[in-house]
Design a protein around this motif. Structure first.
Motif, PDB file in Angstrom:
ATOM      1  N   ASP A  29      17.792  63.068 -35.150  1.00 24.76           N
ATOM      2  CA  ASP A  29      19.387  62.899 -35.634  1.00 24.76           C
ATOM      3  C   ASP A  29      19.666  62.138 -34.814  1.00 24.76           C
ATOM      4  O   ASP A  29      20.450  61.622 -34.400  1.00 24.76           O
ATOM      5  CB  ASP A  29      19.821  64.070 -36.207  1.00 24.76           C
ATOM      6  N   THR A  34      20.010  60.141 -39.624  1.00 25.73           N
ATOM      7  CA  THR A  34      20.012  61.136 -40.007  1.00 25.73           C
ATOM      8  C   THR A  34      18.985  60.478 -40.843  1.00 25.73           C
ATOM      9  O   THR A  34      17.902  61.559 -41.503  1.00 25.73           O
ATOM     10  CB  THR A  34      21.050  61.578 -40.789  1.00 25.73           C
ATOM     11  N   SER A  37      15.151  60.376 -39.451  1.00 31.00           N
ATOM     12  CA  SER A  37      14.915  61.672 -38.932  1.00 31.00           C
ATOM     13  C   SER A  37      14.782  62.749 -39.893  1.00 31.00           C
ATOM     14  O   SER A  37      13.393  63.499 -40.749  1.00 31.00           O
ATOM     15  CB  SER A  37      15.693  62.808 -38.742  1.00 31.00           C
ATOM     16  N   TYR A  87      22.015  66.811 -39.471  1.00 32.40           N
ATOM     17  CA  TYR A  87      22.870  66.062 -39.303  1.00 32.40           C
ATOM     18  C   TYR A  87      23.335  67.447 -39.192  1.00 32.40           C
ATOM     19  O   TYR A  87      24.864  67.416 -37.693  1.00 32.40           O
ATOM     20  CB  TYR A  87      24.078  65.297 -40.562  1.00 32.40           C
TER      21      TYR A  87
END
Length: 145
Positions: A29, A34, A37, A87
């Motif tokens: 991330d 985000t 990933s 996150y």
């Protein structure tokens, strides 16, 4: 308890995998974002499961229409989970993110069990479970503060 020991070991291995995955996703991330990933996580996992199903000649996939409609949202919820892990870990740190995630899982699971929501077996919240939830909330507060 002896017969459930292998199940406890499997659950512990899953917990270890979640923590390691969270760390890896937090690293991704920070480096690539985000959504990226999540794509790598789901894409690689989906590829491996697809290969396993091919080897197993499709498994029992034909029975999917018998699954309750709401259970089919598990993949979407998985995206929420994976996104929140990556996150949150990248911004809160592994321990804080995992503590909040596990506490939320525990309390949600207890509520689902207590009321038998979404097909859960009825397992009433008793004083022991209520105490455990209180301790978990106290521990979460101590970790987060």
């Amino acid at each position: 308890m002896g017969a459930s020991n292998p199940l406890i070991i499997v659950a512990a291995i899953g917990g270890i995998a979640v923590a390691i995955q969270a760390q890896f996703m937090g690293l991704m991330d920070k480096q690539i974002g985000t959504l990226e990933s999540m794509f790598i996580t789901y894409g690689s996992g989906g590829l491996l499961v697809g290969l396993a199903m091919l080897i197993n000649r499709g498994g029992n996939l034909a029975a999917w229409p018998m699954v309750p409609w709401y259970a089919l949202s598990a993949g979407v919820l998985g995206l929420v989970i994976v996104g929140a892990i990556g996150y949150g870990t990248a911004r809160l740190g592994l321990v804080t993110a995992m503590t909040v995630i596990v506490a939320a899982q525990f309390i949600t699971g207890a509520i689902l069990d207590h009321f038998g929501i979404l097909g859960a077996d009825l397992r009433p919240i008793d004083l022991t479970r209520l105490s455990g939830m209180g301790l978990m909330l106290l521990g979460t507060w101590l970790v987060v503060r």
